[in-house]
Scaffold this active site. Structure first.
Site, PDB file in Angstrom:
ATOM      1  N   HIS A 170      -7.945   9.586  -1.719  1.00 21.37           N
ATOM      2  CA  HIS A 170      -7.298   9.475  -0.405  1.00 21.37           C
ATOM      3  C   HIS A 170      -8.160   9.999   0.747  1.00 21.37           C
ATOM      4  O   HIS A 170      -8.158   9.436   1.845  1.00 21.37           O
ATOM      5  CB  HIS A 170      -5.952  10.208  -0.454  1.00 21.37           C
ATOM      6  CG  HIS A 170      -4.957   9.718   0.535  1.00 21.37           C
ATOM      7  ND1 HIS A 170      -3.611   9.697   0.291  1.00 21.37           N
ATOM      8  CD2 HIS A 170      -5.093   9.235   1.791  1.00 21.37           C
ATOM      9  CE1 HIS A 170      -2.973   9.213   1.349  1.00 21.37           C
ATOM     10  NE2 HIS A 170      -3.856   8.930   2.275  1.00 21.37           N
ATOM     11  N   LYS A 228      -2.972   5.913  -3.971  1.00 19.51           N
ATOM     12  CA  LYS A 228      -4.082   6.851  -3.694  1.00 19.51           C
ATOM     13  C   LYS A 228      -3.833   8.192  -4.372  1.00 19.51           C
ATOM     14  O   LYS A 228      -2.692   8.657  -4.428  1.00 19.51           O
ATOM     15  CB  LYS A 228      -4.209   7.081  -2.176  1.00 19.51           C
ATOM     16  CG  LYS A 228      -4.184   5.789  -1.392  1.00 19.51           C
ATOM     17  CD  LYS A 228      -4.271   5.938   0.091  1.00 19.51           C
ATOM     18  CE  LYS A 228      -3.895   4.628   0.760  1.00 19.51           C
ATOM     19  NZ  LYS A 228      -2.484   4.487   1.101  1.00 19.51           N
ATOM     20  N   TYR A 251       2.518   9.975   0.078  1.00 20.95           N
ATOM     21  CA  TYR A 251       3.628   9.490   0.911  1.00 20.95           C
ATOM     22  C   TYR A 251       4.989   9.849   0.311  1.00 20.95           C
ATOM     23  O   TYR A 251       6.018   9.667   0.953  1.00 20.95           O
ATOM     24  CB  TYR A 251       3.571   7.966   1.101  1.00 20.95           C
ATOM     25  CG  TYR A 251       2.280   7.442   1.701  1.00 20.95           C
ATOM     26  CD1 TYR A 251       1.381   8.306   2.315  1.00 20.95           C
ATOM     27  CD2 TYR A 251       1.956   6.095   1.645  1.00 20.95           C
ATOM     28  CE1 TYR A 251       0.179   7.834   2.841  1.00 20.95           C
ATOM     29  CE2 TYR A 251       0.771   5.621   2.187  1.00 20.95           C
ATOM     30  CZ  TYR A 251      -0.119   6.491   2.766  1.00 20.95           C
ATOM     31  OH  TYR A 251      -1.298   6.015   3.291  1.00 20.95           O
ATOM     32  N   ASP A 265       0.843  -1.197   0.000  1.00 16.36           N
ATOM     33  CA  ASP A 265       0.000   0.000   0.000  1.00 16.36           C
ATOM     34  C   ASP A 265       0.880   1.249   0.000  1.00 16.36           C
ATOM     35  O   ASP A 265       1.741   1.406   0.861  1.00 16.36           O
ATOM     36  CB  ASP A 265      -0.874   0.018   1.266  1.00 16.36           C
ATOM     37  CG  ASP A 265      -1.778   1.234   1.311  1.00 16.36           C
ATOM     38  OD1 ASP A 265      -2.817   1.220   0.627  1.00 16.36           O
ATOM     39  OD2 ASP A 265      -1.427   2.212   2.007  1.00 16.36           O
TER      40      ASP A 265
HETATM   41  P1  NDP Z   1       0.537   1.104  11.856  1.00 16.72           P
HETATM   42  O1  NDP Z   1      -0.662   0.908  12.707  1.00 16.72           O
HETATM   43  O2  NDP Z   1       0.822   0.143  10.784  1.00 16.72           O
HETATM   44  O3  NDP Z   1       1.782   1.270  12.820  1.00 16.72           O
HETATM   45  C1  NDP Z   1       3.043   1.575  12.315  1.00 16.72           C
HETATM   46  C2  NDP Z   1       3.964   1.893  13.491  1.00 16.72           C
HETATM   47  O4  NDP Z   1       4.105   0.726  14.307  1.00 16.72           O
HETATM   48  C3  NDP Z   1       5.335   2.272  13.030  1.00 16.72           C
HETATM   49  O5  NDP Z   1       5.850   3.250  13.925  1.00 16.72           O
HETATM   50  C4  NDP Z   1       6.126   0.967  13.140  1.00 16.72           C
HETATM   51  O6  NDP Z   1       7.496   1.254  13.373  1.00 16.72           O
HETATM   52  C5  NDP Z   1       5.485   0.331  14.348  1.00 16.72           C
HETATM   53  N1  NDP Z   1       5.484  -1.134  14.304  1.00 16.72           N
HETATM   54  C6  NDP Z   1       5.293  -1.930  13.223  1.00 16.72           C
HETATM   55  N2  NDP Z   1       5.300  -3.218  13.564  1.00 16.72           N
HETATM   56  C7  NDP Z   1       5.509  -3.266  14.897  1.00 16.72           C
HETATM   57  C8  NDP Z   1       5.631  -4.322  15.815  1.00 16.72           C
HETATM   58  N3  NDP Z   1       5.540  -5.594  15.430  1.00 16.72           N
HETATM   59  N4  NDP Z   1       5.838  -3.999  17.121  1.00 16.72           N
HETATM   60  C9  NDP Z   1       5.935  -2.709  17.515  1.00 16.72           C
HETATM   61  N5  NDP Z   1       5.825  -1.666  16.681  1.00 16.72           N
HETATM   62  C10 NDP Z   1       5.609  -1.937  15.378  1.00 16.72           C
HETATM   63  O7  NDP Z   1       0.419   2.600  11.304  1.00 16.72           O
HETATM   64  P2  NDP Z   1       0.263   3.419   9.994  1.00 16.72           P
HETATM   65  O8  NDP Z   1      -0.420   4.659  10.407  1.00 16.72           O
HETATM   66  O9  NDP Z   1       1.525   3.482   9.258  1.00 16.72           O
HETATM   67  O10 NDP Z   1      -0.810   2.604   9.109  1.00 16.72           O
HETATM   68  C11 NDP Z   1      -0.441   1.511   8.304  1.00 16.72           C
HETATM   69  C12 NDP Z   1      -0.553   1.838   6.830  1.00 16.72           C
HETATM   70  O11 NDP Z   1      -1.887   2.180   6.470  1.00 16.72           O
HETATM   71  C13 NDP Z   1       0.246   3.075   6.414  1.00 16.72           C
HETATM   72  O12 NDP Z   1       1.636   2.835   6.399  1.00 16.72           O
HETATM   73  C14 NDP Z   1      -0.387   3.371   5.093  1.00 16.72           C
HETATM   74  O13 NDP Z   1       0.064   2.480   4.104  1.00 16.72           O
HETATM   75  C15 NDP Z   1      -1.874   3.140   5.438  1.00 16.72           C
HETATM   76  N6  NDP Z   1      -2.515   4.391   5.912  1.00 16.72           N
HETATM   77  C16 NDP Z   1      -3.481   4.942   5.130  1.00 16.72           C
HETATM   78  C17 NDP Z   1      -4.089   6.123   5.491  1.00 16.72           C
HETATM   79  C18 NDP Z   1      -5.141   6.696   4.632  1.00 16.72           C
HETATM   80  O14 NDP Z   1      -5.504   7.870   4.828  1.00 16.72           O
HETATM   81  N7  NDP Z   1      -5.678   5.944   3.692  1.00 16.72           N
HETATM   82  C19 NDP Z   1      -3.734   6.842   6.732  1.00 16.72           C
HETATM   83  C20 NDP Z   1      -2.757   6.142   7.523  1.00 16.72           C
HETATM   84  C21 NDP Z   1      -2.197   4.959   7.123  1.00 16.72           C
HETATM   85  P3  NDP Z   1       8.656   0.558  12.474  1.00 16.72           P
HETATM   86  O15 NDP Z   1       8.421   0.928  11.056  1.00 16.72           O
HETATM   87  O16 NDP Z   1       9.919   1.148  13.032  1.00 16.72           O
HETATM   88  O17 NDP Z   1       8.547  -0.923  12.730  1.00 16.72           O
END
Ligand code: NDP
Length: 308
Positions: free
Chosen positions: A113, A80, A51, A46
């Site tokens: 988006h 998006k 981004y 995604d």
């Molecule tokens: P997530 O809920 O996926 O959380 C991501 C965070 O959690 C990062 O800081 C990551 O750090 C950390 N993390 C990942 N795996 C673990 C783990 N196993 N244990 C502890 N911490 C962990 O958040 P997002 O807001 O990024 O949402 C996911 C995806 O959804 C986005 O990346 C995007 O692709 C999409 N999205 C879409 C939106 C929209 O408006 N359509 C808005 C927001 C998100 P690290 O990378 O260091 O592991």
């Protein structure tokens, strides 16, 4: 195996239920994350124009397909269109920029988006008025932009396989469906135990719109991962809180956990089946901890603030 789970979209296409999220995955680190994910068995990535990493994501996908003996059809890529492209005459440009940047023959799914347009005339991603609020494009509505996206879809069947929306609450979907010729394949929304979106999930299911959960871990610096109940269930299964939250998520919808850490990318797809009792305990959490983590300052009503 969780990575084999797929959802059938209303287009007939199969969408892998676990996708790698790439928001805040900067150029430089996102490439390695995408490659790790594909090598580990992820088949859904995604991204978004917003981004700023589509080119790197596309490059990583192309290389990972070659390195793992996979074909383009083996991977599902979502991107998006950003709200500065929401005027009817600009939607096609928004699609083409993403297609060019990704450079992966075609896009499996493109989403609007947010259900709000932004003024394209300032030439920046988040245009603001002198008072600091977002410069909303009042010439468009989600329905107007959707009609334009339907046209782009119709004219580019070989380059675009499905269209959908993101962050669309029920009232806006109801409005959009009044004039839609194509029912959105997906509505991608914030969804996790503190914001389970049951009402929206039920509504979308009734309209044959698939719901995908973004921020399934509770986004950056998630407080959800230190929840006491989640922690207890995690200890009982010798799993991490993240794996428990994602296991709960995967039982309800597709999920997009983001990580740029190779170990976490792999762990986030190593999920389990929770018992009915554990699921119920997690289902209850929003009643005391209801929270939305992603709240851009739109300045207009976008979010349904009930946590149910
Ligand atoms: P997530 O809920 O996926 O959380 C991501 C965070 O959690 C990062 O800081 C990551 O750090 C950390 N993390 C990942 N795996 C673990 C783990 N196993 N244990 C502890 N911490 C962990 O958040 P997002 O807001 O990024 O949402 C996911 C995806 O959804 C986005 O990346 C995007 O692709 C999409 N999205 C879409 C939106 C929209 O408006 N359509 C808005 C927001 C998100 P690290 O990378 O260091 O592991």
């Amino acid at each position: 195996m969780a990575l084999n789970k797929v959802y059938k979209l209303n287009t007939g296409a199969s969408m892998p239920a676990i996708g790698l999220g790439t928001w805040k995955a900067a150029p430089g680190e996102v490439e390695a994350a995408v490659k790790t994910a594909i090598a580990a068995g992820y088949r859904h990535i995604d991204t978004a124009f917003g981004y700023g990493n589509e080119a790197e994501v596309g490059k990583a996908i192309r290389e990972a397909l070659a390195e793992n003996g996979l074909e383009r059809k083996d991977i599902f890529v979502t991107t998006k269109i950003w709200p500065t492209f929401f005027r009817p005459e600009k939607v096609s440009e928004g699609f083409k920029i993403s297609l060019d940047r990704l450079d992966i023959e075609y896009i499996d799914l493109i989403l609007l988006h947010w259900p709000v347009g932004l003024n394209p005339e300032q030439g920046v991603a988040i245009p603001r008025l002198p008072d600091g609020t977002r410069d909303i494009d009042t010439t468009v509505t989600p329905s107007i932009t959707w009609t334009a996206l339907e046209k782009v879809f119709e004219e580019n069947k070989d380059k675009l396989k499905a269209i959908g929306v993101s962050n669309h609450p029920i009232p806006i979907l109801e409005e959009l469906l009044k004039t839609a010729k194509v029912v959105p394949a997906v509505n991608q929304v914030e969804l996790h135990p503190y914001n389970p979106q049951q009402k929206l999930l039920d509504y979308c299911n009734s309209k044959n719109i698939h719901v995908t959960a973004y921020s399934p871990l509770g986004s950056t610096d998630s407080i959800l991962l230190s929840d006491e109940i989640v922690g207890k269930i995690a200890t009982a299964h010798n799993k991490s809180p993240a794996q428990i939250v994602l296991s709960w998520g995967l039982s309800r919808s597709s999920i997009l956990p983001k990580s740029v850490n190779a170990e976490r990318v792999k762990a986030n797809a190593d999920l389990i089946e929770l018992s009915a009792e554990e699921t119920q305990q997690i289902n209850e959490l929003h009643k005391t901890h209801g929270k939305r983590f992603v709240r851009p300052d739109w300045g207009v009503k976008v979010f349904d603030e009930e946590f149910e």
